[in-house]
Design a protein around this motif. Structure first.
Motif, PDB file in Angstrom:
ATOM      1  N   MET A 111      -0.742  -4.674  -1.430  1.00  0.00           N
ATOM      2  CA  MET A 111      -1.795  -5.076  -0.506  1.00  0.00           C
ATOM      3  C   MET A 111      -1.598  -6.485   0.038  1.00  0.00           C
ATOM      4  SD  MET A 111      -3.704  -2.474  -0.137  1.00  0.00           S
ATOM      5  CE  MET A 111      -5.223  -3.088   0.580  1.00  0.00           C
ATOM      6  N   TYR A 136      -4.641   1.421   5.312  1.00  0.00           N
ATOM      7  CA  TYR A 136      -5.616   0.513   5.930  1.00  0.00           C
ATOM      8  C   TYR A 136      -4.994  -0.870   6.147  1.00  0.00           C
ATOM      9  CZ  TYR A 136      -9.917  -2.057   6.801  1.00  0.00           C
ATOM     10  OH  TYR A 136     -10.880  -2.853   7.375  1.00  0.00           O
ATOM     11  N   LYS A 137      -4.208  -1.310   5.175  1.00  0.00           N
ATOM     12  CA  LYS A 137      -3.531  -2.603   5.312  1.00  0.00           C
ATOM     13  C   LYS A 137      -2.529  -2.580   6.461  1.00  0.00           C
ATOM     14  CE  LYS A 137       0.023  -3.712   3.403  1.00  0.00           C
ATOM     15  NZ  LYS A 137       1.442  -3.926   3.777  1.00  0.00           N
ATOM     16  N   ASP A 138      -1.810  -1.480   6.615  1.00  0.00           N
ATOM     17  CA  ASP A 138      -0.858  -1.347   7.722  1.00  0.00           C
ATOM     18  C   ASP A 138      -1.571  -1.333   9.071  1.00  0.00           C
ATOM     19  OD1 ASP A 138       1.269  -1.318   5.987  1.00  0.00           O
ATOM     20  OD2 ASP A 138       1.402   0.869   5.882  1.00  0.00           O
ATOM     21  N   LEU A 187     -10.223  -5.893   2.871  1.00  0.00           N
ATOM     22  CA  LEU A 187      -8.956  -5.913   2.144  1.00  0.00           C
ATOM     23  C   LEU A 187      -9.106  -6.650   0.816  1.00  0.00           C
ATOM     24  CD1 LEU A 187      -6.456  -6.641   5.060  1.00  0.00           C
ATOM     25  CD2 LEU A 187      -6.484  -4.597   3.647  1.00  0.00           C
ATOM     26  N   ILE A 212      -0.466  -9.320   2.575  1.00  0.00           N
ATOM     27  CA  ILE A 212      -0.454  -9.228   4.034  1.00  0.00           C
ATOM     28  C   ILE A 212       0.294 -10.401   4.640  1.00  0.00           C
ATOM     29  CG2 ILE A 212      -2.650  -7.991   4.109  1.00  0.00           C
ATOM     30  CD1 ILE A 212      -3.957 -10.686   4.905  1.00  0.00           C
ATOM     31  N   TYR A 241      -4.297  -2.899   9.691  1.00  0.00           N
ATOM     32  CA  TYR A 241      -4.666  -4.314   9.890  1.00  0.00           C
ATOM     33  C   TYR A 241      -3.493  -5.090  10.497  1.00  0.00           C
ATOM     34  CZ  TYR A 241      -5.199  -9.192   8.337  1.00  0.00           C
ATOM     35  OH  TYR A 241      -5.223 -10.561   8.268  1.00  0.00           O
ATOM     36  N   GLU A 242      -2.292  -4.843   9.991  1.00  0.00           N
ATOM     37  CA  GLU A 242      -1.108  -5.527  10.511  1.00  0.00           C
ATOM     38  C   GLU A 242      -0.835  -5.130  11.963  1.00  0.00           C
ATOM     39  OE1 GLU A 242       0.194  -7.853   8.984  1.00  0.00           O
ATOM     40  OE2 GLU A 242       0.048  -7.550   6.827  1.00  0.00           O
ATOM     41  N   ARG A 298     -12.227  -7.381   8.467  1.00  0.00           N
ATOM     42  CA  ARG A 298     -11.136  -6.580   7.894  1.00  0.00           C
ATOM     43  C   ARG A 298     -10.556  -7.243   6.658  1.00  0.00           C
ATOM     44  NH1 ARG A 298      -7.714  -2.906  11.758  1.00  0.00           N
ATOM     45  NH2 ARG A 298      -9.235  -2.341  13.350  1.00  0.00           N
ATOM     46  N   GLU A 299     -10.395  -8.555   6.695  1.00  0.00           N
ATOM     47  CA  GLU A 299      -9.837  -9.259   5.533  1.00  0.00           C
ATOM     48  C   GLU A 299     -10.795  -9.221   4.351  1.00  0.00           C
ATOM     49  OE1 GLU A 299      -6.962 -12.423   7.935  1.00  0.00           O
ATOM     50  OE2 GLU A 299      -8.898 -13.070   7.137  1.00  0.00           O
ATOM     51  N   LYS A 329      -5.337   2.802   0.828  1.00  0.00           N
ATOM     52  CA  LYS A 329      -5.401   1.340   0.857  1.00  0.00           C
ATOM     53  C   LYS A 329      -4.230   0.764   1.647  1.00  0.00           C
ATOM     54  CE  LYS A 329      -7.788   0.390  -3.525  1.00  0.00           C
ATOM     55  NZ  LYS A 329      -7.704  -0.329  -4.810  1.00  0.00           N
ATOM     56  N   SER A 365      -6.445  -7.003  -2.071  1.00  0.00           N
ATOM     57  CA  SER A 365      -5.502  -7.866  -1.362  1.00  0.00           C
ATOM     58  C   SER A 365      -5.697  -9.316  -1.801  1.00  0.00           C
ATOM     59  CB  SER A 365      -5.708  -7.751   0.149  1.00  0.00           C
ATOM     60  OG  SER A 365      -4.705  -8.471   0.841  1.00  0.00           O
TER      61      SER A 365
END
Length: 373
Positions: free
Chosen positions: A253, A126-128, A178, A255, A130-131, A174-175, A123, A183
């Protein structure tokens, strides 16, 4: 070289024995998978049961608040409510390790596909990603918008506008993934990206003409400014989030966003003027487009974009303005709490000093009496 069939036969027998082990391992895997799904269903049902029972208890407690017997046990009721709040947080934490249902938007885009990521490290990874995606595309958008200011070439414009459509559309997907995986993205910032997707789509189909040429340079300058501010934000927000997560004050999570949240005061408050300049730029875009409606070659895209830019201006400004007084009130409360705590500590220290002085005085009196004797 002589062909030796017996050696190949022996090798095949060894491989067959290894395959039997593979079949056993696969059977164990399938059994574990079935047990996993069963345990997931059991956990989900037990979480629902916990929440239902707590809801029933809270309803009963509210109905009985006027009861004299319960009013005498107010402290116990408050302690019970605190325990229930703690239990809700614990249930939420357990829920993060279970598959979640897709949102309506994800069902439309991806179909009935399970996008839940059960492993916590996956998780975060995946969040990283996205950033990184946001940061890289932000830099590419900055370069393209700057090139469009220098060069008036239609193919370059269309490439930049298509990039905006693809970027914001991808962000919304993507959001949403998340969000399914825990998230805590605020509603406005998700809606902000949906509106931005629509705006980019309308810009892409705006026919080339004099109205577009009148607005073109202003729009590209706006994108250069917004990209620079977002680049600064992403860098600082990631640093602040890393520190807060290390202290256990933020969720793994959480962002970065284009706007402002209360946790960003720690080193990011200097960005507020730059954000409001960007919001004012959005209002200026809306006003320019509103005036362009009167042009003889005006098309429907101008009116729609004027409304969309105005909605973005109002939403961004309102959301950020709501954070500032909330944070100021929190600071005032914190200062008052610290002053009260400081006063209490001073009073306690004074009482302790008085007791020590009194004990010294009494002990000195006893010593004088002994000397007299």
């Amino acid at each position: 070289m002589e062909f030796k069939f017996d050696e190949f036969l022996i090798e095949w027998m060894d491989l067959s024995n290894e395959y039997k082990k593979l079949e056993i391992t696969n059977t164990n895997y399938l059994d574990a998978l079935e047990n996993l799904e069963l345990l997931q269903e059991q956990c989900t049902m037990q979480i629902k049961h916990q929440r239902y029972r707590m809801q029933q208890m809270l309803r009963t407690m509210k109905q009985q608040t006027s009861n004299k017997h319960l009013s005498t046990e107010k402290d116990k009721l408050q302690e019970l409510e605190k325990n229930m709040l703690k239990r809700k947080a614990q249930l939420h934490e357990i829920e993060q390790g279970l598959p979640q249902k897709n949102s309506f938007y994800l069902n439309i885009i991806l179909g009935n596909v399970n996008v839940s990521i059960l492993n916590r490290s996956d998780k975060v990874r995946y969040k990283d990603d996205y950033e990184k995606f946001k940061l890289i595309l932000n830099v590419i958008g900055l370069l393209l918008s700057f090139l469009n200011i220098l060069v008036n070439y239609r193919a370059l414009e269309l490439a930049f506008l298509f990039l905006l459509v693809w970027y914001y559309c991808t962000l919304t997907i993507r959001e949403s993934i998340l969000k399914v995986n825990g998230s805590r993205i605020k509603g406005w910032w998700r809606l902000h990206h949906f509106i931005s997707t629509a705006s980019a789509g309308v810009l892409l189909v705006w026919p080339q003409g004099e109205p577009w040429q009148l607005f073109r340079t202003q729009f590209m300058c706006f994108n250069v400014y917004i990209s620079l501010v977002q680049y600064m934000q992403f860098g600082y927000q990631k640093g602040v989030l890393y520190r807060l997560k290390a202290l256990g004050e933020r969720h793994d999570m959480d962002i970065t966003i284009e706007g402002f949240h209360s946790w960003m005061w720690r080193g990011l408050s200097f960005l507020i003027p730059f954000l409001f300049i960007g919001y004012a730029f959005q209002a200026y875009n809306a006003w320019t487009l509103y005036k362009l409606r009167e042009h003889s070659d005006a098309t429907w895209q101008i009116s729609v974009l004027s409304v969309l830019f105005f909605i973005l201006f109002v939403g961004n400004t309102t959301t950020t303005m709501l954070v500032i007084p909330q944070k100021l009130r929190g600071r005032i409360k914190e200062r008052y709490r610290l002053m009260s705590l400081s006063g209490a500590l001073k009073a306690r220290k004074q009482n302790r000093d008085d007791r020590i002085a009194k004990n010294k005085f009494e002990s000195s009196g006893l010593d004088d009496g002994r000397k007299t004797k």
